[in-house]
Design an enzyme around this catalytic site. Sequence first.
Site, PDB file in Angstrom:
ATOM      1  CB  THR A 182      -0.932  -0.007   1.231  1.00  0.00           C
ATOM      2  OG1 THR A 182      -1.859  -1.087   1.101  1.00  0.00           O
ATOM      3  CG2 THR A 182      -1.703   1.290   1.361  1.00  0.00           C
TER       4      THR A 182
ATOM      5  CB  THR B  50      -0.147  -3.606   6.194  1.00  0.00           C
ATOM      6  OG1 THR B  50      -1.351  -3.481   5.426  1.00  0.00           O
ATOM      7  CG2 THR B  50       0.592  -2.287   6.193  1.00  0.00           C
TER       8      THR B  50
END
Length: 334
Positions: free
Chosen positions: A14, A97
Amino acid sequence: MSLPRVAVITTGGTIDSVGSGRLDLAAYLETGARLEPGVLLAGVAPVLGTIADVSEVAFRRVRAHAITDDDLADLADLVRGLFARDEADGIVITHGTNTLEETAWLLHLVIATDRPVVVTGAMRPASALSADGPLNLVNAIVVAASPAGHKLGTVVVLDDTIHGARDVTKSDTMRVSAFHDGAAGPLGWVDGDGRVVLAHLPGRAWSLEGRFAAADLRALPRVDVVVSYQGADGVLVDAAVTAGARGIVSAGTGAGYPTPGEVEALERATAAGVIVCQASRVGAGRVPVVPSLAARGWVAADDLPPWKARILLRLALAAGSTDASAIQRLFDDG
């Protein structure tokens, strides 16, 4: 005095993803767009002049949920090589993540060094309004450049917080404060003035830091995770054995309780020479070595979540451990 040398390895996620607009905070991965190499680091370079001498090290960029054993082996080799050639005083790894905690835990177990290894990421894409990635990256570099970052093993830095690799876990799908630790809490923080404040040092995880440095990460044995639920039978356990699993992590209910049908299948697996590790699907708390578990010859995962128990069990098996009691000591100590 010269500044500490920090190498930044970018693996994607991300933190360098680009969405369809400033408020695209959910579907951004579907655009397939990323920042060009060097752009993420260039965006924070003006504030790094008094912190560290930072260089970017190329690595393939891959979504966290698509990372393979080969990717992890290459990443570990890259980290070892940078330190062995004395090209960095500390290393920062940007990472998606979704499985960041697994990569951090693996690196902690296979990288033997006193120098900082810091894994970071972001919960909002680079294109987002109020993206968290740039400050997370700066704070990770601060920790990697700080004397306080030494001898901590691999750590995770997000949302101003320093987490130990063993205890950190992602506990929310969207919040920037998604990463939390076990009962001991975080190792510390990077405060607003740039000071690294340590609340405590990692305890038990220290005993396993770099323990499996000799492991061939491209040839780790298969270990599967089977999650329990009401009415579950032993089909998935039997399937794992048929697929060649040398270990099975049972993510049981409560403090480690699979269903009767799963117990029967897990006992068959044990009889076939498969190591069974009993973990919990609950987000916190220990699985103790109760008499029934010990009698079956199973390993208790303690408070490691199933996916981290899987990593430790794979490495233990790769190191030649086949005795449940010896493997239990690894889980007790680490």
